[in-house]
Design a protein around this motif. Structure first.
Motif, PDB file in Angstrom:
ATOM      1  N   THR A 102       0.838  -1.186   0.000  1.00 21.26           N
ATOM      2  CA  THR A 102       0.000   0.000   0.000  1.00 21.26           C
ATOM      3  C   THR A 102       0.879   1.244   0.000  1.00 21.26           C
ATOM      4  N   LEU A 103       0.580   2.134  -0.956  1.00 24.36           N
ATOM      5  CA  LEU A 103       1.353   3.367  -1.102  1.00 24.36           C
ATOM      6  C   LEU A 103       0.461   4.541  -0.780  1.00 24.36           C
ATOM      7  N   GLU A 104       1.050   5.537  -0.148  1.00 22.94           N
ATOM      8  CA  GLU A 104       0.259   6.717   0.210  1.00 22.94           C
ATOM      9  C   GLU A 104       0.825   7.926  -0.522  1.00 22.94           C
ATOM     10  N   PHE A 105      -0.065   8.641  -1.205  1.00 27.29           N
ATOM     11  CA  PHE A 105       0.364   9.869  -1.874  1.00 27.29           C
ATOM     12  C   PHE A 105       0.424  10.993  -0.861  1.00 27.29           C
ATOM     13  N   ALA A 106       0.943  12.114  -1.325  1.00 27.56           N
ATOM     14  CA  ALA A 106       1.121  13.233  -0.402  1.00 27.56           C
ATOM     15  C   ALA A 106      -0.210  13.755   0.109  1.00 27.56           C
ATOM     16  N   ASP A 107      -1.283  13.534  -0.660  1.00 29.54           N
ATOM     17  CA  ASP A 107      -2.608  14.003  -0.211  1.00 29.54           C
ATOM     18  C   ASP A 107      -3.326  12.952   0.620  1.00 29.54           C
ATOM     19  N   THR A 108      -2.575  11.965   1.133  1.00 33.15           N
ATOM     20  CA  THR A 108      -3.040  10.885   2.012  1.00 33.15           C
ATOM     21  C   THR A 108      -3.969   9.877   1.341  1.00 33.15           C
ATOM     22  N   ASN A 109      -4.269  10.038   0.064  1.00 32.29           N
ATOM     23  CA  ASN A 109      -4.961   8.955  -0.639  1.00 32.29           C
ATOM     24  C   ASN A 109      -3.997   7.798  -0.816  1.00 32.29           C
ATOM     25  N   THR A 110      -4.538   6.587  -0.891  1.00 34.60           N
ATOM     26  CA  THR A 110      -3.637   5.432  -1.010  1.00 34.60           C
ATOM     27  C   THR A 110      -3.946   4.641  -2.272  1.00 34.60           C
ATOM     28  N   ILE A 111      -2.975   3.823  -2.634  1.00 35.60           N
ATOM     29  CA  ILE A 111      -3.141   2.906  -3.765  1.00 35.60           C
ATOM     30  C   ILE A 111      -2.481   1.612  -3.353  1.00 35.60           C
ATOM     31  N   THR A 112      -3.019   0.478  -3.811  1.00 39.05           N
ATOM     32  CA  THR A 112      -2.442  -0.813  -3.446  1.00 39.05           C
ATOM     33  C   THR A 112      -1.990  -1.529  -4.710  1.00 39.05           C
ATOM     34  N   VAL A 113      -0.717  -1.927  -4.741  1.00 32.59           N
ATOM     35  CA  VAL A 113      -0.219  -2.628  -5.928  1.00 32.59           C
ATOM     36  C   VAL A 113       0.245  -4.033  -5.539  1.00 32.59           C
ATOM     37  N   PRO A 114      -0.032  -5.023  -6.401  1.00 33.19           N
ATOM     38  CA  PRO A 114       0.440  -6.373  -6.129  1.00 33.19           C
ATOM     39  C   PRO A 114       1.970  -6.409  -6.118  1.00 33.19           C
ATOM     40  N   LEU A 115       2.513  -7.183  -5.203  1.00 32.98           N
ATOM     41  CA  LEU A 115       3.977  -7.194  -5.070  1.00 32.98           C
ATOM     42  C   LEU A 115       4.670  -7.753  -6.303  1.00 32.98           C
ATOM     43  N   ASN A 116       3.989  -8.678  -7.023  1.00 35.86           N
ATOM     44  CA  ASN A 116       4.670  -9.237  -8.190  1.00 35.86           C
ATOM     45  C   ASN A 116       4.773  -8.231  -9.340  1.00 35.86           C
ATOM     46  N   GLN A 117       4.046  -7.107  -9.194  1.00 36.92           N
ATOM     47  CA  GLN A 117       4.157  -6.032 -10.186  1.00 36.92           C
ATOM     48  C   GLN A 117       5.345  -5.128  -9.912  1.00 36.92           C
ATOM     49  N   LEU A 118       5.861  -5.214  -8.691  1.00 33.84           N
ATOM     50  CA  LEU A 118       6.876  -4.261  -8.249  1.00 33.84           C
ATOM     51  C   LEU A 118       8.226  -4.597  -8.870  1.00 33.84           C
ATOM     52  N   LYS A 119       8.801  -3.612  -9.557  1.00 35.32           N
ATOM     53  CA  LYS A 119      10.098  -3.866 -10.190  1.00 35.32           C
ATOM     54  C   LYS A 119      11.215  -3.235  -9.376  1.00 35.32           C
ATOM     55  N   GLN A 120      10.983  -1.992  -8.926  1.00 36.67           N
ATOM     56  CA  GLN A 120      12.044  -1.293  -8.214  1.00 36.67           C
ATOM     57  C   GLN A 120      11.406  -0.327  -7.225  1.00 36.67           C
ATOM     58  N   LEU A 121      12.017  -0.248  -6.048  1.00 38.88           N
ATOM     59  CA  LEU A 121      11.518   0.693  -5.049  1.00 38.88           C
ATOM     60  C   LEU A 121      12.719   1.398  -4.440  1.00 38.88           C
ATOM     61  N   VAL A 122      12.793   2.706  -4.676  1.00 38.51           N
ATOM     62  CA  VAL A 122      13.976   3.451  -4.247  1.00 38.51           C
ATOM     63  C   VAL A 122      13.566   4.634  -3.393  1.00 38.51           C
ATOM     64  N   TYR A 123      14.280   4.827  -2.267  1.00 35.06           N
ATOM     65  CA  TYR A 123      14.094   6.034  -1.459  1.00 35.06           C
ATOM     66  C   TYR A 123      15.253   6.978  -1.760  1.00 35.06           C
ATOM     67  N   PRO A 124      15.108   7.900  -2.714  1.00 34.64           N
ATOM     68  CA  PRO A 124      16.254   8.741  -3.074  1.00 34.64           C
ATOM     69  C   PRO A 124      16.754   9.555  -1.885  1.00 34.64           C
ATOM     70  N   GLY A 125      15.853   9.971  -1.013  1.00 35.35           N
ATOM     71  CA  GLY A 125      16.241  10.815   0.106  1.00 35.35           C
ATOM     72  C   GLY A 125      17.092  10.094   1.137  1.00 35.35           C
ATOM     73  N   GLN A 126      17.118   8.778   1.084  1.00 36.91           N
ATOM     74  CA  GLN A 126      17.878   8.025   2.079  1.00 36.91           C
ATOM     75  C   GLN A 126      19.190   7.473   1.529  1.00 36.91           C
ATOM     76  N   LEU A 127      19.484   7.832   0.271  1.00 41.75           N
ATOM     77  CA  LEU A 127      20.693   7.287  -0.343  1.00 41.75           C
ATOM     78  C   LEU A 127      21.830   8.297  -0.288  1.00 41.75           C
ATOM     79  N   ASN A 128      23.047   7.802  -0.105  1.00 37.05           N
ATOM     80  CA  ASN A 128      24.190   8.705  -0.258  1.00 37.05           C
ATOM     81  C   ASN A 128      24.632   8.719  -1.722  1.00 37.05           C
TER      82      ASN A 128
END
Ligand SMILES: Nc1ncnc2c1ncn2[C@@H]1O[C@H](COP(=O)(O)OP(=O)(O)O)[C@@H](O)[C@H]1O
Ligand SMILES: [Mg+2]
Lengths: 528, 268
Positions: A222-248
């Motif tokens: 489950t993903l939450e947008f900045a306006d607090t609405n959410t969307i749910t995506v199946p995990l087998n659809q997920l290709k890449q998940l990156v937190y740019p703000g947490q990377l050096n």
């Protein structure tokens, strides 16, 4: 009246200085422009792979004064500098409705208030869609709201399920399907028992697959947008998940390299605005390669004939002038010629002779890789002829005389001495031909390049190289993607990346040819 | 003693066919309308060195090129008359010119090695003749280089490019290249005019050696050289053969006034 004010350049030396300064000025301007374009392409194309930080903004959307969104900068409009109060910035953002990326120009004051959203991630799906959103929790069966730490474990489980499904498809469903269809084709009466058993087994395995897929579908994120609405995506659809703000920076660089590799090795998605460009890269290089194979022998033969065998008269001169002028014919004319003469003319005729049964559906008389290479060979033929003639002229007469004096015929002299010595000139022609062919788009769209081809022109199926297939081309991909990018958001950057790649391809092909030419030069240039 | 024997002079007027390498009969040659050679008739004795002398532009190179038909490359060149080598008129239109050139070697003023290795330069003619066996080629290369007095200088670097050699070495390489085909006749067109005196001496010694193997026709501007190396000398003036006799006679007691003027340096 003193005219000095109007004519500050009164003597010849001053005039000359002025002319030279003007020349230098315009040359510098041109060079600057060129460097600017290349830098822009490098920055925008290269930036496409860099994981930009995600910010949280308030934007006026859909008549609402302010909606919170996650977004990232793509640079400023025009050449505004960062501190500029009136500057506007390109922003790519994700909003819950619809949840895809969009692109907007935002004013500078919004940028100043924006904060980096460290918990927002860029989520890339297998179908090429991307979201900027905050992953909030994982779900499995009825258990909702699992913590995100479980993600690797969940992904492993999903992968295991996927493997199971693939195994059943390969080992059971595929063979059963083939067996059933052959049995059905044969006399169905005698084998009815076997057929029935086969069908039962097939259904059993199929329901198993459906069950496994259902289980797999219950693993979601489950993903939450900045306006607090959410969307749910199946995990087998997920290709890449990156937190740019947490990377050096090192991690970002690593990720960038990975992205570049994906870009180079994957097919495009979402109508050429996402994914990679592998088929286009492959098609471009293959087309140029085939073109080189065709144009080199023909160009060299024509040049040898023109400069060594043809009688020295007005007709030969006229042909030579015509050849030189052919280089200036607009390329689309070659495209039309290729379509009309090669494809409809020659291809159509061959179809009539060889594949008369399947007419009116064309077999060879349709745009394809070979016709495209042939058309481009024709387009670049003048360049090769002119350069080869130049190379032939530069072979010293004494060397030729030396060869003849040893009992060589004209053909032997050509083959053993003149052509090797002219090879640097020939290579120059081939270099120019490659540079021209790799960048040409317009004629290709008429004779075989398409924006989407289901298959590569080379595969494991006999005869391995499918010259009749349509193919994808970087230039066409850029053209097509750029069109879409007017309406969609993510395309533009990808187009810059594709441009960058096209430049690199032309550059690398040129470098190879230049290195080869210099090798030949060293070998055949006499020190005098 | 030996040199004396070799220089034994034959009477040019009574030379029989056996003793003749090249027989020229009534040769006329013109470039477009411009007559370059007129009514040349001469016999070139076998296994001798014949020098052609004369002013620049008198037609020496043109004449020597007739012997292996190198003039054929100028479409504006027309010629008539007979040139008989080995009993065959090589000016006949059915003559196999490539084969002729393999039998009649030619060396030019400027050394013109091919941009290949020394070895490949020498093999060039042989390979054209269909010799491909490596052992045969090796032997031929060694023999040709020895004949051209170059073997000792290059035997360790046969596979270096020919361009690394000095001018004199290159010229000897070119001679070796021609010798590899075992020609009956060797045509040398001012072979030493681009070389220094010492190298020139080298090549002159070489010619004396080669006489045993083949007939040599040499064009030279250097009177001393002609007197030194040649057995016979022909003096050409404006496309005509003015005087042709053994070198001793021609240089000591020329019969014609023009010849005397030329060899004493009164013109030319
Ligand atoms: N290819 C040619 N075309 C026209 N005239 C030529 C050509 N070659 C030589 N000639 C002319 O023939 C004459 C003899 O030339 P050449 O045999 O080279 O003289 P040389 O005795 O100096 O070797 C010269 O007058 C020259 O102008
Ligand atoms: Mg000359």
């Amino acid at each position: 009246m003193d005219k000095r004010w109007f004519y500050p350049w009164r003597n010849a030396a001053q005039r000359q200085t002025l002319v030279i300064s003007l020349c230098a000025f315009f040359t510098a301007g041109l060079l600057l422009g060129l460097v600017g374009i290349i830098l822009l392409i490098f920055a925008r194309g290269g930036g496409y792979f860099w994981p930009e930080d995600i910010y949280e903004f308030g934007l006026p959307i859909d008549n609402k004064p302010e909606v919170r969104v996650f977004g990232e900068f793509q640079g400023s409009q025009g050449l505004a500098s960062l501190g500029d109060k009136s500057a506007r910035y390109w922003l790519v953002y994700s909003h819950s409705n619809p949840p895809y990326k969009r692109r907007a120009l935002v004013a500078a004051h919004r940028v100043q208030n924006a904060d980096i959203a460290r918990h927002a991630a860029r989520v890339l799906l297998h179908d090429g869609r991307t979201f900027l959103a905050k992953p909030v929790f994982l779900n499995k069966h009825d258990e909702r709201g699992r913590v995100l730490d479980k993600l690797p474990a969940y992904q492993q489980q999903v992968q295991r399920l996927t493997d199971q499904i693939e195994t059943i498809r390969d080992i059971h469903l595929g063979p059963l399907h083939r067996k059933i269809s052959t049995l059905t084709l044969k006399d169905s009466q005698t084998n009815s028992g076997e057929l029935l058993a086969g069908k039962r087994a097939f259904e059993r395995w199929q329901s198993k697959v459906i069950q496994l897929e259902a289980t797999r579908g219950q693993y979601t994120l489950t993903l939450e947008f900045a306006d607090t609405n959410t969307i749910t995506v199946p995990l087998n659809q997920l290709k890449q998940l990156v937190y740019p703000g947490q990377l050096n920076q090192v991690e970002k660089l690593w990720l960038t390299l990975g992205n570049i590799w994906q870009f180079l090795s994957q097919p495009p998605q979402q109508a050429n605005t996402a994914g990679g460009i592998f088929p286009a890269l492959f098609g471009t290089v293959l087309m140029v390669f085939l073109m080189t194979l065709i144009v080199t022998p023909f160009g060299v033969l024509a040049a040898v004939y023109l400069s060594e065998y043809a009688p020295r008269n007005a007709v030969t001169t006229a042909i030579r002038v015509a050849v030189a002028n052919m280089a200036g014919v607009p390329s689309i004319v070659y495209g039309v010629f290729g379509l009309g003469f090669f494809i409809y003319g020659i291809g159509g005729q061959l179809d009539e002779w060889l594949f008369g049964d399947s007419l009116p559906a064309p077999t060879l008389g349709t745009p394809g890789l070979f016709w495209a290479s042939l058309t481009m060979a024709l387009l670049t033929l003048p360049v090769v002829i002119v350069a080869t003639e130049e190379g032939l002229r530069n072979v010293p007469a004494e060397i030729k005389a030396g060869s003849y004096a040893l009992g060589a015929t004209k053909a032997e002299t050509m083959w053993h001495t003149v052509l090797p010595m002219a090879s640097p000139g020939i290579m120059t022609g081939v270099i120019l031909a490659i540079a021209r062919a790799a960048g040409e788009v317009a004629p290709l769209m008429l004779v075989g390049a398409v924006k989407f081809a289901p298959n590569l022109p080379v595969d494991s199926e006999f005869p391995f190289l499918h010259l009749e297939r349509q193919f994808m081309h970087l230039g066409v991909l850029i053209y097509d993607g750029a069109f879409h990018s007017q309406t969609q958001t993510s395309g533009a950057s990808m187009m810059f990346a594709a441009c960058l790649l096209l430049l690199l391809v032309v550059f690398i092909l040129n470098i190879i040819a230049v290195v080869l030419r210099n090798k030949l030069r060293k070998r055949y240039q006499k020190e005098t | 003693m030996l040199t004396l024997f070799e220089r034994e002079t034959l009477n040019l007027a009574t030379l029989n066919d056996e003793q003749t390498a090249i027989r020229v009969e009534q040769l006329n040659l013109a470039f477009d309308k411009k007559s370059v050679l007129s009514e040349i008739s001469m016999r070139i004795p076998a296994n001798r060195i014949v020098a052609l002398i004369g002013q620049s532009g008198c037609g020496k190179s043109t004449l020597i090129s007739c012997f292996n038909r190198m003039n054929d490359f100028y479409p504006q060149c027309r010629y008539e008359g007979k040139i008989i080598i080995d009993g065959r008129n090589i000016n006949h239109r059915n003559e196999n010119v490539a084969q002729l050139r393999a039998r009649v070697g030619m060396v030019f003023q400027k050394p013109n090695p091919f941009p290949m290795s020394i070895f490949d330069n020498i093999c060039y003619g042989l390979r054209l003749q269909g010799v491909t066996q490596r052992r045969q080629l090796d032997e031929a290369v060694e023999q040709a280089l020895k004949d051209a007095a170059l073997w000792n200088e290059v035997k360790d670097r046969l596979f270096d490019p020919a361009s690394v050699l000095s001018g004199g070495q290159q010229q000897r390489l070119v001679i070796a290249r021609a010798l590899a085909l075992k020609p009956e006749i060797l045509l040398l067109d001012e072979p030493t005019s681009a070389l220094d005196p010492l190298t020139t001496l080298h090549i002159e010694e070489l010619m004396a050696q080669l006489k045993k193997r083949c007939t040599i026709v040499i064009v030279t501007h250097n009177m001393q050289q002609a007197a030194r190396v040649s057995d016979y000398t022909a003096f050409l003036h404006q496309g005509r053969l003015i005087e042709y006799s053994d070198s001793d006679t021609l240089f000591t007691t020329p019969r014609k006034k023009q010849t005397e003027d030329y060899i004493t340096g009164r013109y030319g």
